[in-house]
Write a protein that holds these residues in place. Structure first.
Motif, PDB file in Angstrom:
ATOM      1  N   GLN A  90       0.829  -1.212   0.000  1.00  0.00           N
ATOM      2  CA  GLN A  90       0.000   0.000   0.000  1.00  0.00           C
ATOM      3  C   GLN A  90       0.861   1.257   0.000  1.00  0.00           C
ATOM      4  OE1 GLN A  90      -3.221   0.205  -0.540  1.00  0.00           O
ATOM      5  NE2 GLN A  90      -3.187   2.416  -0.422  1.00  0.00           N
ATOM      6  N   ARG A  91       1.949   1.266   0.769  1.00  0.00           N
ATOM      7  CA  ARG A  91       2.849   2.431   0.786  1.00  0.00           C
ATOM      8  C   ARG A  91       3.515   2.622  -0.576  1.00  0.00           C
ATOM      9  NH1 ARG A  91       4.026   0.400   5.891  1.00  0.00           N
ATOM     10  NH2 ARG A  91       6.022  -0.442   5.195  1.00  0.00           N
ATOM     11  N   VAL A  92       3.876   1.528  -1.236  1.00  0.00           N
ATOM     12  CA  VAL A  92       4.477   1.618  -2.576  1.00  0.00           C
ATOM     13  C   VAL A  92       3.458   2.177  -3.560  1.00  0.00           C
ATOM     14  CG1 VAL A  92       5.398   0.262  -4.505  1.00  0.00           C
ATOM     15  CG2 VAL A  92       6.209  -0.182  -2.192  1.00  0.00           C
ATOM     16  N   VAL A  93       2.225   1.703  -3.502  1.00  0.00           N
ATOM     17  CA  VAL A  93       1.167   2.189  -4.394  1.00  0.00           C
ATOM     18  C   VAL A  93       0.938   3.685  -4.187  1.00  0.00           C
ATOM     19  CG1 VAL A  93      -1.312   2.062  -4.894  1.00  0.00           C
ATOM     20  CG2 VAL A  93       0.049  -0.045  -4.707  1.00  0.00           C
ATOM     21  N   LEU A  94       0.865   4.125  -2.942  1.00  0.00           N
ATOM     22  CA  LEU A  94       0.669   5.554  -2.665  1.00  0.00           C
ATOM     23  C   LEU A  94       1.834   6.392  -3.180  1.00  0.00           C
ATOM     24  CD1 LEU A  94      -0.910   5.384   0.905  1.00  0.00           C
ATOM     25  CD2 LEU A  94      -2.057   5.970  -1.247  1.00  0.00           C
ATOM     26  N   ALA A  95       3.046   5.899  -3.005  1.00  0.00           N
ATOM     27  CA  ALA A  95       4.219   6.615  -3.515  1.00  0.00           C
ATOM     28  C   ALA A  95       4.191   6.657  -5.039  1.00  0.00           C
ATOM     29  CB  ALA A  95       5.499   5.959  -3.010  1.00  0.00           C
TER      30      ALA A  95
END
Length: 131
Positions: A90-95
């Motif tokens: 999820q953090r990768v997707v947001l970034a």
């Protein structure tokens, strides 16, 4: 305790950081040898709790590839792939969404993983999606 040079940050091992950097170097060389072009490395979103993307590359057809690199010395406890949690994805997707807003939101993209388990490298195109 006495430190020569830069004082290490709490909880960050110099050898762990060096191993992570070496894994990213190896993954980058592998992907570039397969025709991908580097756009960014260690891209971080601003602010606390943001995400980080190890490598952002582009295929010859224009597809932007966001790559998570994971390295483990053995396959125990799920190996390198087992360390990519739902929260990390999820953090990768947001970034990636943040990066795309700045660099071309209409581009096709995907999320890959490069896993290093000991000396074995495995590239997983489309390892996860934004959903």
């Amino acid at each position: 305790m006495f430190f020569l040079g830069k004082k290490p940050q709490p909880g960050v091992s110099g050898t762990t950081t060096a191993r992570g950097q070496a894994a990213e170097d190896q993954a980058l060389a592998y992907l570039q040898a397969r025709g991908l072009r580097l756009l960014a490395r260690n891209y971080r979103t601003p602010g606390r709790g943001g995400g980080e993307i190890d490598l952002i590359l582009q295929e010859s057809n224009g597809t932007v590839v966001f790559v998570e690199v994971r390295s483990r010395s053995s396959t125990g406890f799920g190996g390198a792939g087992g360390s990519i949690s739902a929260a990390k994805r999820q953090r990768v997707v947001l970034a990636a969404q943040h990066w795309l807003l700045q660099h071309g939101a209409g581009q096709a993209c995907r999320f890959d993983a490069v896993l290093l388990n000991g000396a074995q490298l495995e590239w997983l195109p489309a390892a996860f999606d934004a959903g």
